[in-house]
Design a protein around this motif. Structure first.
Motif, PDB file in Angstrom:
ATOM      1  N   PHE A  94      -5.075  26.569  87.397  1.00  0.00           N
ATOM      2  CA  PHE A  94      -6.383  26.290  86.818  1.00  0.00           C
ATOM      3  C   PHE A  94      -7.399  26.211  87.933  1.00  0.00           C
ATOM      4  CE2 PHE A  94      -6.016  21.596  87.371  1.00  0.00           C
ATOM      5  CZ  PHE A  94      -4.635  21.508  87.563  1.00  0.00           C
ATOM      6  N   GLY A  95      -8.588  26.756  87.641  1.00  0.00           N
ATOM      7  CA  GLY A  95      -9.574  26.970  88.684  1.00  0.00           C
ATOM      8  C   GLY A  95      -9.847  28.460  88.708  1.00  0.00           C
ATOM      9  N   HIS A  96     -10.501  28.918  89.744  1.00  0.00           N
ATOM     10  CA  HIS A  96     -10.832  30.324  89.848  1.00  0.00           C
ATOM     11  C   HIS A  96     -10.299  30.818  91.184  1.00  0.00           C
ATOM     12  CE1 HIS A  96     -13.965  33.564  90.850  1.00  0.00           C
ATOM     13  NE2 HIS A  96     -13.128  34.073  89.982  1.00  0.00           N
ATOM     14  N   ILE A  97      -9.545  31.919  91.170  1.00  0.00           N
ATOM     15  CA  ILE A  97      -9.025  32.465  92.424  1.00  0.00           C
ATOM     16  C   ILE A  97     -10.184  33.167  93.114  1.00  0.00           C
ATOM     17  CG2 ILE A  97      -7.399  34.065  93.489  1.00  0.00           C
ATOM     18  CD1 ILE A  97      -5.523  33.553  91.132  1.00  0.00           C
ATOM     19  N   SER A  98     -10.769  32.521  94.099  1.00  0.00           N
ATOM     20  CA  SER A  98     -11.976  33.101  94.689  1.00  0.00           C
ATOM     21  C   SER A  98     -11.632  33.983  95.884  1.00  0.00           C
ATOM     22  CB  SER A  98     -12.967  32.005  95.084  1.00  0.00           C
ATOM     23  OG  SER A  98     -12.452  31.284  96.155  1.00  0.00           O
ATOM     24  N   THR A  99     -10.492  33.727  96.515  1.00  0.00           N
ATOM     25  CA  THR A  99     -10.076  34.580  97.634  1.00  0.00           C
ATOM     26  C   THR A  99      -8.588  34.841  97.533  1.00  0.00           C
ATOM     27  OG1 THR A  99     -11.645  33.370  99.023  1.00  0.00           O
ATOM     28  CG2 THR A  99     -10.021  34.752 100.165  1.00  0.00           C
ATOM     29  N   TRP A 100      -8.189  36.081  97.752  1.00  0.00           N
ATOM     30  CA  TRP A 100      -6.762  36.383  97.918  1.00  0.00           C
ATOM     31  C   TRP A 100      -6.692  37.440  98.997  1.00  0.00           C
ATOM     32  CZ3 TRP A 100      -2.806  35.202  93.746  1.00  0.00           C
ATOM     33  CH2 TRP A 100      -1.506  35.421  94.215  1.00  0.00           C
ATOM     34  N   GLU A 101      -6.604  36.976 100.242  1.00  0.00           N
ATOM     35  CA  GLU A 101      -6.611  37.895 101.379  1.00  0.00           C
ATOM     36  C   GLU A 101      -5.259  37.834 102.071  1.00  0.00           C
ATOM     37  OE1 GLU A 101      -9.073  39.822 101.891  1.00  0.00           O
ATOM     38  OE2 GLU A 101     -10.842  38.864 101.018  1.00  0.00           O
ATOM     39  N   ASP A 102      -5.138  38.576 103.163  1.00  0.00           N
ATOM     40  CA  ASP A 102      -3.878  38.588 103.896  1.00  0.00           C
ATOM     41  C   ASP A 102      -3.524  37.224 104.465  1.00  0.00           C
ATOM     42  OD1 ASP A 102      -3.213  41.663 104.142  1.00  0.00           O
ATOM     43  OD2 ASP A 102      -5.372  41.409 104.369  1.00  0.00           O
ATOM     44  N   ASP A 103      -4.556  36.432 104.818  1.00  0.00           N
ATOM     45  CA  ASP A 103      -4.281  35.175 105.498  1.00  0.00           C
ATOM     46  C   ASP A 103      -4.369  33.934 104.628  1.00  0.00           C
ATOM     47  OD1 ASP A 103      -3.703  36.389 107.888  1.00  0.00           O
ATOM     48  OD2 ASP A 103      -5.825  36.521 108.433  1.00  0.00           O
ATOM     49  N   GLU A 104      -5.065  34.040 103.505  1.00  0.00           N
ATOM     50  CA  GLU A 104      -5.144  32.847 102.662  1.00  0.00           C
ATOM     51  C   GLU A 104      -5.504  33.161 101.218  1.00  0.00           C
ATOM     52  OE1 GLU A 104      -8.157  30.318 104.384  1.00  0.00           O
ATOM     53  OE2 GLU A 104      -9.774  31.554 103.580  1.00  0.00           O
ATOM     54  N   ILE A 105      -5.140  32.194 100.365  1.00  0.00           N
ATOM     55  CA  ILE A 105      -5.529  32.234  98.959  1.00  0.00           C
ATOM     56  C   ILE A 105      -6.358  30.975  98.725  1.00  0.00           C
ATOM     57  CG2 ILE A 105      -4.686  32.202  96.580  1.00  0.00           C
ATOM     58  CD1 ILE A 105      -1.985  33.291  97.706  1.00  0.00           C
ATOM     59  N   VAL A 106      -7.515  31.134  98.081  1.00  0.00           N
ATOM     60  CA  VAL A 106      -8.356  29.971  97.809  1.00  0.00           C
ATOM     61  C   VAL A 106      -8.627  29.890  96.308  1.00  0.00           C
ATOM     62  CG1 VAL A 106     -10.585  28.851  98.236  1.00  0.00           C
ATOM     63  CG2 VAL A 106      -9.463  30.142 100.079  1.00  0.00           C
ATOM     64  N   ILE A 107      -8.347  28.708  95.743  1.00  0.00           N
ATOM     65  CA  ILE A 107      -8.621  28.485  94.323  1.00  0.00           C
ATOM     66  C   ILE A 107      -9.640  27.364  94.216  1.00  0.00           C
ATOM     67  CG2 ILE A 107      -7.623  27.843  92.090  1.00  0.00           C
ATOM     68  CD1 ILE A 107      -4.922  28.807  93.166  1.00  0.00           C
ATOM     69  N   LYS A 108     -10.758  27.649  93.553  1.00  0.00           N
ATOM     70  CA  LYS A 108     -11.770  26.601  93.400  1.00  0.00           C
ATOM     71  C   LYS A 108     -12.619  26.873  92.175  1.00  0.00           C
ATOM     72  CE  LYS A 108     -15.109  28.711  96.655  1.00  0.00           C
ATOM     73  NZ  LYS A 108     -16.244  28.985  95.804  1.00  0.00           N
ATOM     74  N   TRP A 109     -13.422  25.908  91.799  1.00  0.00           N
ATOM     75  CA  TRP A 109     -14.434  26.140  90.771  1.00  0.00           C
ATOM     76  C   TRP A 109     -15.669  26.672  91.473  1.00  0.00           C
ATOM     77  CZ3 TRP A 109     -12.455  26.529  86.267  1.00  0.00           C
ATOM     78  CH2 TRP A 109     -11.396  25.700  85.875  1.00  0.00           C
ATOM     79  N   ASP A 110     -16.385  27.596  90.854  1.00  0.00           N
ATOM     80  CA  ASP A 110     -17.531  28.206  91.528  1.00  0.00           C
ATOM     81  C   ASP A 110     -18.829  27.433  91.355  1.00  0.00           C
ATOM     82  OD1 ASP A 110     -16.000  30.256  92.441  1.00  0.00           O
ATOM     83  OD2 ASP A 110     -16.469  31.604  90.775  1.00  0.00           O
TER      84      ASP A 110
END
Ligand SMILES: [Fe+2]
Ligand SMILES: [Fe+2]
Ligand SMILES: [Zn+2]
Lengths: 502, 96, 107
Positions: free
Chosen positions: B79-95
């Protein structure tokens, strides 16, 4: 050899660089379905897929997921795993699952492959293509997993036919066909956003956790394996809605109307899940109410919709009704399944004393007051040598196609009935939500194939109940009361011969 | 956002094997206030506002190379929004 | 409001329209104040049927699966939301019962 590309570069290479602008055909002719809904898209390139999926990585991880799942299925079969379920009655939940959910997966496979051709942008086309393959995988893995039970239990043999014919399965069938008969944007809001993002957690997560708790490891595994694709599908839903809202302000009211409609359609559909969660799992994981509070109220209303407020989107109309109904939903749905199970592809029974107490504890404000007395009455009928079945064919809601089983929010003893007359003909609805959906598009819903009306028209095998049940494809032992059923007798037999396990 | 209450984001992972448990440890190590809860077959990690899953931290906990797309094998839901999915990290947050 | 459709004149007939039932109509019957029966039930009947025959042939067999209910004591009838006092000899058509009307009562 060139330096390894980053995920971002690989994704761009796959989508944008393999796309082209049509030169000798109008774009409007090439993509004929993306305008009539009134949605405006100014820049398809603004579509983002956070997963940045490419063909090689897609197949690599999907193959790994399947490999893990099939290893579990094989070892369960070799180890006679069907004997270590919590109870044979658990299997009823799986019958309802394969009859009602698996065909939706297949329908989604078909429609996403259509969408993979018909969006103007390569990003959404590729996401739809992957999802189409995912949904086919879900159909297959569910069929493979549950076919292991078909050897031992009734009710698993004719689910694709039953999906097209049986009264309670018209609820999921009409849901997905309503979505497939919509335009490509409404379908995304219906299936990817409203169903997959807002509601599937309610379906898969507690339910698969329940499978694990009840000794059904293969189902837990396919459930979680499918659900791992679901996080991509949820993302498609969320990306779709943000993309459409950002493209043009004129899209906002259209999207809001679809959210209102599809939340309600999906919510009515999951009443069957509510019944499964509270009544069909011998060992319980969480109640419908708890699961609704956690996965919907907390995560969606408190989380997601605060984000969407920014675009001028409010929570779905009728959400207050759903919140009020959480105290009653599963009880009313299962009470209905209980009394019509002579015409179902699974069996039902009165909850035992421990189960009734669990329900009282989960629903302290409503269960003892409204629902325990009904079970006591059913028990009394049984003690006198009977079994309560409702012999009348249920009146159905014209939109959700469920029996008119829900009560007024302010009076749980009064059945909610809404009606309207459209072009001289009367139509009934279970709720304000369903009545509103009809009022918006009456020309669509007058065509509903309502199972009860069709039986009475004579189009379901014949005028008598045995003829209808034969046309449904039910066999001896598929339907009715669980106690004394073939499944229960076999289960007791298997366990009485069994050497004591260490 | 109209109220100032901190909204959680989170992931539900399969409680299937040792590797997933190490993945959970890596997430906990990188995210202050992470809360871990269990249900049969499932483990949930939630954090206030924003969750970061770093490749390096995961690799340290696993003791092997790890690509962020591998996270798809562990995740059940989020739950949240997958704002980044790159080679080095995944970030999930509300925008918002 | 009309459907937003891909083509103009999106128009199809109802799949439950009266003519599909010959001379018969569908009638929904609901029992108020008794939650044993989860939902009203739907029946196919000729509109020339008398109310007395409707009671003995349709309603009584349905409600008799509640052993505590007295099928002689049905009262408080409504038709599509309005109270009515049906005479035994009146036909359903006389009473104004139409295709897919909802009759409710108490026991
Ligand atoms: Fe699926
Ligand atoms: Fe899906
Ligand atoms: Zn409805």
């Amino acid at each position: 050899m060139a330096r390894k590309l980053s995920m971002k570069q690989r994704y761009a290479a796959l989508t944008r660089d393999l796309d082209w602008t049509p030169s000798y055909v109008d774009e409007e002719k090439l993509f004929p379905y993306t305008r009539f809904e009134g949605i405006k898209v100014n820049d398809w390139a603004a579509w983002e897929d956070p997963f940045r999926l490419t063909v090689d990585s897609y197949y690599k991880y999907q193959a790994e997921k399947d490999k893990r799942l099939y290893a579990v299925i094989d070892s369960f079969a070799q180890g006679q795993g069907h004997l270590s379920l919590s109870d044979a009655s658990y299997i009823n939940a799986m019958k309802l699952f394969i009859q009602g959910v698996t065909p939706i997966e297949y329908a989604a496979n078909r429609h996403f492959s259509f969408l993979a051709r018909h969006y103007n942008g390569p990003g959404p086309r590729f996401a739809a293509l992957c999802q189409s393959v995912d949904e086919l995988r879900h159909t297959q893995t569910e069929a493979h997993t549950l076919s292991a039970y078909n050897k031992y239990y009734g009710g698993f043999h004719s689910w694709p036919k039953q999906f097209d014919r049986v009264w309670y399965l018209s609820v999921p069938k009409s849901f997905i066909e309503d979505a497939m008969a919509s335009g490509p944007f409404e379908y995304l809001i219906a299936v990817s956003f409203s169903f997959e993002y807002l509601l599937t957690n309610l379906l898969f997560v507690p339910f698969m956790s329940g499978a694990s708790f009840n000794g059904d490891v293969p189902t837990m595994t396919f459930g979680f394996s499918a659900q791992s694709d679901e996080s991509r599908h949820m993302t498609l839903g969320l990306e779709a809605i943000k993309f459409l809202l950002e493209q043009d302000e004129a899209n906002v009211p259209i999207i809001q109307k679809w959210i209102d409609k599809w939340f309600w359609r999906g919510y009515r559909l999951v009443s069957l899940i509510a019944a499964m969660l509270d009544y069909m799992l011998p060992k319980k994981v969480m109640s419908w109410k708890e699961s609704f509070e956690l996965y919907f109220e907390e995560q969606m209303l408190e989380g997601l919709f605060k984000d969407l407020e920014f675009y001028g989107i409010r929570p779905p109309a009728d959400v207050a009704v759903a919140i009020a109904e959480k105290e009653h939903y599963s009880h009313q749905a299962y009470w209905t399944l209980y009394q019509y199970s002579y015409a179902a592809g699974f069996t039902t029974t009165i909850p035992d004393a421990e189960h009734l107490d669990w329900l009282s504890a989960q629903y302290p404000d409503t269960f003892d007051k409204y629902y325990r007395p009904l079970w006591e009455k059913a028990a009394k009928i049984e003690a006198d040598g009977g079994r309560f079945f409702n012999t009348g064919l249920p009146q159905l809601c014209q939109v959700c196609q469920l029996p008119m089983l829900f009560t007024e929010v302010d009076d749980p003893e009064v059945v909610a009935v809404r009606d309207t007359v459209f072009e001289g003909e009367r139509y009934h609805f279970c709720s304000d939500g369903c009545a509103r959906i009809f009022a918006d598009e009456p020309e669509k819903y007058v065509q509903a194939w309502l199972p009860v009306h069709q039986i009475l028209q004579g189009s379901c095998g014949g005028p008598t109940l045995p003829e209808v049940l034969a046309w449904y494809g039910f066999q001896d032992g598929d339907s009715g009361e669980y106690v004394g059923s073939a499944d229960q007798i076999d289960w007791q037999q298997w366990h009485s011969d069994e050497p004591v396990r260490s | 956002m109209s109220d100032t209450r901190v909204r959680n984001v989170g992931v539900d992972l399969q409680d299937a094997n040792e590797e997933n448990l190490r993945l959970v440890q890596a997430i906990v190590a990188d995210n202050d206030g992470a809360q871990v809860t269990r249900m049969p077959g499932l483990v949930r990690v939630q954090v206030p506002s924003c969750m970061t899953i770093r490749r390096e931290t995961v690799e340290t906990h696993l003791g092997r190379e790890w690509e962020t797309p591998e996270f798809q094998l562990a995740i059940v839901s989020y739950f949240g929004h997958i704002s980044t999915w790159e080679d080095d990290e995944i970030v999930i947050k509300w925008d918002h | 409001m009309p459907v937003t459709a891909l083509y103009p004149e999106y128009k199809y007939p109802s799949r439950s329209r009266q003519e599909l039932y010959g001379d018969d109509i569908l009638v929904h019957v609901g029992l108020r104040g008794n939650r044993l029966f989860a939902a009203p039930s739907t029946h196919r009947v000729p509109p020339a049927m008398t109310f007395a025959a409707f009671l003995t042939d349709i309603v009584t067999p349905w409600v008799s699966s509640d052993p505590e209910l007295d099928p002689q004591g049905l009262r408080g009838w409504t038709l599509d939301g309005s109270a009515i006092t049906p005479e035994d000899t009146a036909t359903l058509a006389d009473l104004g019962v139409g295709h897919k009307s909802l009759l409710t009562f108490e026991a």
